[in-house]
Each structure stands twice: as C-alpha cells, then as structure tokens.
Scaffold this motif. Structure first.
Motif, PDB file in Angstrom:
ATOM      1  N   SER A  29      42.549  -2.044 -60.190  1.00  0.00           N
ATOM      2  CA  SER A  29      42.703  -3.329 -59.504  1.00  0.00           C
ATOM      3  C   SER A  29      43.527  -3.178 -58.232  1.00  0.00           C
ATOM      4  O   SER A  29      43.187  -3.743 -57.189  1.00  0.00           O
ATOM      5  N   ASP A  30      44.611  -2.427 -58.322  1.00  0.00           N
ATOM      6  CA  ASP A  30      45.475  -2.242 -57.162  1.00  0.00           C
ATOM      7  C   ASP A  30      44.753  -1.484 -56.056  1.00  0.00           C
ATOM      8  O   ASP A  30      44.880  -1.820 -54.874  1.00  0.00           O
ATOM      9  N   SER A  31      43.977  -0.475 -56.426  1.00  0.00           N
ATOM     10  CA  SER A  31      43.220   0.289 -55.432  1.00  0.00           C
ATOM     11  C   SER A  31      42.234  -0.613 -54.694  1.00  0.00           C
ATOM     12  O   SER A  31      42.073  -0.513 -53.471  1.00  0.00           O
ATOM     13  N   PHE A  32      41.574  -1.505 -55.436  1.00  0.00           N
ATOM     14  CA  PHE A  32      40.622  -2.429 -54.823  1.00  0.00           C
ATOM     15  C   PHE A  32      41.331  -3.381 -53.866  1.00  0.00           C
ATOM     16  O   PHE A  32      40.869  -3.609 -52.739  1.00  0.00           O
ATOM     17  N   LEU A  33      42.459  -3.944 -54.295  1.00  0.00           N
ATOM     18  CA  LEU A  33      43.182  -4.895 -53.449  1.00  0.00           C
ATOM     19  C   LEU A  33      43.700  -4.230 -52.181  1.00  0.00           C
ATOM     20  O   LEU A  33      43.651  -4.818 -51.093  1.00  0.00           O
ATOM     21  N   LEU A  34      44.183  -3.012 -52.304  1.00  0.00           N
ATOM     22  CA  LEU A  34      44.658  -2.285 -51.119  1.00  0.00           C
ATOM     23  C   LEU A  34      43.501  -2.025 -50.153  1.00  0.00           C
ATOM     24  O   LEU A  34      43.685  -2.064 -48.928  1.00  0.00           O
ATOM     25  N   SER A  35      42.310  -1.765 -50.696  1.00  0.00           N
ATOM     26  CA  SER A  35      41.165  -1.447 -49.844  1.00  0.00           C
ATOM     27  C   SER A  35      40.697  -2.645 -49.020  1.00  0.00           C
ATOM     28  O   SER A  35      40.037  -2.469 -47.993  1.00  0.00           O
ATOM     29  N   ILE A  36      41.025  -3.865 -49.454  1.00  0.00           N
ATOM     30  CA  ILE A  36      40.625  -5.053 -48.685  1.00  0.00           C
ATOM     31  C   ILE A  36      41.785  -5.612 -47.857  1.00  0.00           C
ATOM     32  O   ILE A  36      41.704  -6.734 -47.350  1.00  0.00           O
ATOM     33  N   GLY A  37      42.868  -4.820 -47.747  1.00  0.00           N
ATOM     34  CA  GLY A  37      43.927  -5.164 -46.815  1.00  0.00           C
ATOM     35  C   GLY A  37      45.127  -5.893 -47.367  1.00  0.00           C
ATOM     36  O   GLY A  37      45.985  -6.346 -46.608  1.00  0.00           O
ATOM     37  N   ILE A  38      45.239  -6.011 -48.689  1.00  0.00           N
ATOM     38  CA  ILE A  38      46.416  -6.665 -49.282  1.00  0.00           C
ATOM     39  C   ILE A  38      47.607  -5.711 -49.202  1.00  0.00           C
ATOM     40  O   ILE A  38      47.473  -4.535 -49.544  1.00  0.00           O
ATOM     41  N   PRO A  39      48.784  -6.160 -48.744  1.00  0.00           N
ATOM     42  CA  PRO A  39      49.969  -5.290 -48.675  1.00  0.00           C
ATOM     43  C   PRO A  39      50.321  -4.717 -50.050  1.00  0.00           C
ATOM     44  O   PRO A  39      50.111  -5.387 -51.067  1.00  0.00           O
ATOM     45  N   PRO A  40      50.860  -3.488 -50.112  1.00  0.00           N
ATOM     46  CA  PRO A  40      51.155  -2.834 -51.392  1.00  0.00           C
ATOM     47  C   PRO A  40      52.000  -3.669 -52.345  1.00  0.00           C
ATOM     48  O   PRO A  40      51.668  -3.778 -53.531  1.00  0.00           O
ATOM     49  N   ALA A  41      53.099  -4.252 -51.858  1.00  0.00           N
ATOM     50  CA  ALA A  41      53.960  -5.040 -52.745  1.00  0.00           C
ATOM     51  C   ALA A  41      53.225  -6.263 -53.278  1.00  0.00           C
ATOM     52  O   ALA A  41      53.332  -6.606 -54.464  1.00  0.00           O
ATOM     53  N   ALA A  42      52.456  -6.938 -52.421  1.00  0.00           N
ATOM     54  CA  ALA A  42      51.716  -8.127 -52.847  1.00  0.00           C
ATOM     55  C   ALA A  42      50.600  -7.763 -53.819  1.00  0.00           C
ATOM     56  O   ALA A  42      50.334  -8.490 -54.777  1.00  0.00           O
ATOM     57  N   ALA A  43      49.941  -6.623 -53.586  1.00  0.00           N
ATOM     58  CA  ALA A  43      48.878  -6.177 -54.479  1.00  0.00           C
ATOM     59  C   ALA A  43      49.437  -5.869 -55.868  1.00  0.00           C
ATOM     60  O   ALA A  43      48.901  -6.316 -56.889  1.00  0.00           O
ATOM     61  N   SER A  44      50.511  -5.101 -55.914  1.00  0.00           N
ATOM     62  CA  SER A  44      51.131  -4.757 -57.191  1.00  0.00           C
ATOM     63  C   SER A  44      51.618  -6.003 -57.917  1.00  0.00           C
ATOM     64  O   SER A  44      51.430  -6.156 -59.126  1.00  0.00           O
ATOM     65  N   ALA A  45      52.243  -6.915 -57.167  1.00  0.00           N
ATOM     66  CA  ALA A  45      52.754  -8.149 -57.776  1.00  0.00           C
ATOM     67  C   ALA A  45      51.620  -9.000 -58.334  1.00  0.00           C
ATOM     68  O   ALA A  45      51.724  -9.545 -59.438  1.00  0.00           O
ATOM     69  N   SER A  46      50.507  -9.132 -57.598  1.00  0.00           N
ATOM     70  CA  SER A  46      49.377  -9.929 -58.053  1.00  0.00           C
ATOM     71  C   SER A  46      48.777  -9.356 -59.334  1.00  0.00           C
ATOM     72  O   SER A  46      48.463 -10.084 -60.278  1.00  0.00           O
ATOM     73  N   VAL A  47      48.622  -8.039 -59.361  1.00  0.00           N
ATOM     74  CA  VAL A  47      48.067  -7.371 -60.538  1.00  0.00           C
ATOM     75  C   VAL A  47      48.950  -7.609 -61.757  1.00  0.00           C
ATOM     76  O   VAL A  47      48.472  -7.945 -62.848  1.00  0.00           O
ATOM     77  N   HIS A  48      50.251  -7.465 -61.572  1.00  0.00           N
ATOM     78  CA  HIS A  48      51.147  -7.600 -62.721  1.00  0.00           C
ATOM     79  C   HIS A  48      51.338  -9.039 -63.169  1.00  0.00           C
ATOM     80  O   HIS A  48      51.553  -9.304 -64.356  1.00  0.00           O
ATOM     81  N   MET A  49      51.237  -9.983 -62.249  1.00  0.00           N
ATOM     82  CA  MET A  49      51.276 -11.387 -62.652  1.00  0.00           C
ATOM     83  C   MET A  49      50.073 -11.717 -63.537  1.00  0.00           C
ATOM     84  O   MET A  49      50.196 -12.414 -64.553  1.00  0.00           O
ATOM     85  N   ALA A  50      48.897 -11.213 -63.165  1.00  0.00           N
ATOM     86  CA  ALA A  50      47.701 -11.418 -63.986  1.00  0.00           C
ATOM     87  C   ALA A  50      47.826 -10.681 -65.316  1.00  0.00           C
ATOM     88  O   ALA A  50      47.397 -11.177 -66.366  1.00  0.00           O
ATOM     89  N   GLU A  51      48.435  -9.510 -65.277  1.00  0.00           N
ATOM     90  CA  GLU A  51      48.564  -8.694 -66.489  1.00  0.00           C
ATOM     91  C   GLU A  51      49.490  -9.305 -67.532  1.00  0.00           C
ATOM     92  O   GLU A  51      49.416  -8.940 -68.704  1.00  0.00           O
ATOM     93  N   VAL A  52      50.352 -10.205 -67.134  1.00  0.00           N
ATOM     94  CA  VAL A  52      51.203 -10.865 -68.132  1.00  0.00           C
ATOM     95  C   VAL A  52      50.331 -11.525 -69.194  1.00  0.00           C
ATOM     96  O   VAL A  52      50.606 -11.456 -70.393  1.00  0.00           O
ATOM     97  N   VAL A  53      49.250 -12.163 -68.750  1.00  0.00           N
ATOM     98  CA  VAL A  53      48.337 -12.821 -69.687  1.00  0.00           C
ATOM     99  C   VAL A  53      47.399 -11.819 -70.355  1.00  0.00           C
ATOM    100  O   VAL A  53      47.220 -11.832 -71.577  1.00  0.00           O
ATOM    101  N   THR A  54      46.795 -10.924 -69.562  1.00  0.00           N
ATOM    102  CA  THR A  54      45.805 -10.003 -70.131  1.00  0.00           C
ATOM    103  C   THR A  54      46.442  -9.030 -71.122  1.00  0.00           C
ATOM    104  O   THR A  54      45.841  -8.700 -72.149  1.00  0.00           O
ATOM    105  N   THR A  55      47.670  -8.567 -70.831  1.00  0.00           N
ATOM    106  CA  THR A  55      48.321  -7.650 -71.771  1.00  0.00           C
ATOM    107  C   THR A  55      48.763  -8.364 -73.043  1.00  0.00           C
ATOM    108  O   THR A  55      48.786  -7.764 -74.115  1.00  0.00           O
ATOM    109  N   ALA A  56      49.103  -9.644 -72.927  1.00  0.00           N
ATOM    110  CA  ALA A  56      49.445 -10.416 -74.126  1.00  0.00           C
ATOM    111  C   ALA A  56      48.237 -10.535 -75.053  1.00  0.00           C
ATOM    112  O   ALA A  56      48.342 -10.327 -76.265  1.00  0.00           O
ATOM    113  N   ILE A  57      47.083 -10.837 -74.479  1.00  0.00           N
ATOM    114  CA  ILE A  57      45.861 -10.947 -75.279  1.00  0.00           C
ATOM    115  C   ILE A  57      45.462  -9.586 -75.832  1.00  0.00           C
ATOM    116  O   ILE A  57      45.084  -9.448 -77.005  1.00  0.00           O
TER     117      ILE A  57
END
Length: 220
Positions: free
Chosen positions: A15-43
């Motif tokens: 996910s992070d590799s994809f977000l970086l490839s479309i121009g999302i800054p590294p910190a924002a990409a990592s943060a977005s992935v992990h915010m989503a992962e709070v729910v997905t990892t819980a499930i």
C-alpha cells in the motif's frame, strides 16, 4: 490485505509503495496506511484468534516492545526522511526470503517455540514498520519463520500483535500530521482491508505449512 492476512506481511509495504508512486509524501503515506490498518488489523487479529492461529506467549512477547518501537519510528518519520534505511531493510528481507525458501523444501515443519530475543525483534519490527510504511510483518514474520517457528501460529500471532503496534503509531501520527487531505485514502484502504481480513485468516488456516513457507519466501 489478502496477502498480509494470509502470509503475515505486505499490507503496509504494498500500500505504501502504491501511495508513494502517485506522489503522496512518505510521512502522509505511512500515516494513511497505518490509520486504515487500525481497523483491518483488528479484524484480522480477531479472525486469527477465532480460528486458533495464535500462540499467546508469542503475542505477549512481541506486543509491548513492538508498540514502543513503533512510537519511536513514527516520531522520527514525522521529523526526518526514512528513505536512507530502505536499502538495509531490503537486504535483510532478501536474506530472510532465501532462508525461508530453503526451509520450505527441507521437509521439517514441526512446531517450535523460539522465545529468545523476541522483545528486541518486536522493537526493531515496530520501528521499521513506522519508518518504511510497512515492515512489521516482513521483519517479524520472516525472522520467526527463519528460526523455525510454526508458520500458521507465527502468521496469526504477528497479525494479532500488529493491531497494537499500528494503534501506537497512529496516535503519534494523529498528533503530528493533518489528515484533512487524506481521508479518502484512509477510507479506501480501510474498506478494502476490512472485507479481505476474515477471508485471509481462513487461507492461513487451510493452506499446508510447506506452501505457506514457500509463498512467504517468494514474496520476500
């Protein structure tokens, strides 16, 4: 999430590799992935628990050190670029992938419990997970499998622990970054991952041990 939940790694990395490839800054990409992962990892963690894919001792040994390493890594990422670390992570994962591939063909897959240095492994995994936008699964799962741990129990336990690691990172990101411009990214990753998480746990439960190890090694 199908790859991550079934093999114990690669949600953040892919996910992070994809977000970086479309121009999302590294910190924002990592943060977005992990915010989503709070729910997905819980499930995912709940699904692995219900299917009996957990080793409780392994979970508790990784959980707190992993969260601590994640907090430090998230703080550093919001203040310093993490790209300089990526070649070292890649080299490590390549070595682990080769080791696991060799083990997948040796015919010896009896369940083992590696209990030494788990706290150190948790700290390192959590730290690089935050720095690279993904790395908890690749580092922790691959190391435990290379040391002889049972693949099904390892993948389930690492996925279960990942919720707490991800939550710790997300708290730091929330106080350090603004998410007003990235809520669509978070929502998209969250919905897709939530749908796939229970299915991936079933895959882990049903696939033969040798095939699990072979797939993890090839992925790395």
């Amino acid at each position: 999430q199908m790859i991550d939940g079934a093999l114990g790694m690669a949600y953040g990395v892919s996910s992070d590799s994809f977000l970086l490839s479309i121009g999302i800054p590294p910190a924002a990409a990592s943060a977005s992935v992990h915010m989503a992962e709070v729910v997905t990892t819980a499930i995912s963690g709940f699904s692995h628990w219900r299917l009996g894919n957990l080793d409780r001792r392994l979970v508790f040994s990784l959980l707190i050190p992993g969260a601590a390493g994640a907090v430090v890594g998230a703080y550093i990422l919001t203040n310093l670029p993490g790209d300089v670390l990526k070649p070292f992570i890649a080299a490590y994962l390549l070595i682990m992938g080769v080791v696991i591939l060799i083990k997948s063909f040796n015919g010896n897959h009896k369940e083992q419990r590696v209990t030494n240095h788990l706290s150190i492994l948790g700290v390192i995994g959590g730290f690089f997970d935050a720095i690279g936008g993904g790395g908890w699964g690749p580092i922790v799962t691959s190391t435990l499998l290379a040391r002889g741990n049972n693949p099904r129990k390892t993948i389930g336990s690492v996925n279960f622990s990942e919720f707490f690691v991800t939550f710790a990172q997300s708290v730091v990101f929330v106080f350090s970054l603004s998410f007003a411009d990235y809520w669509k990214i978070i929502l998209g990753l969250l919905i897709g991952g939530a749908v796939a998480a229970p299915l991936a746990a079933v895959v882990t439960r049903r696939l033969p041990v040798r095939y699990l190890m072979l797939m993890v090694g090839v992925l790395l």
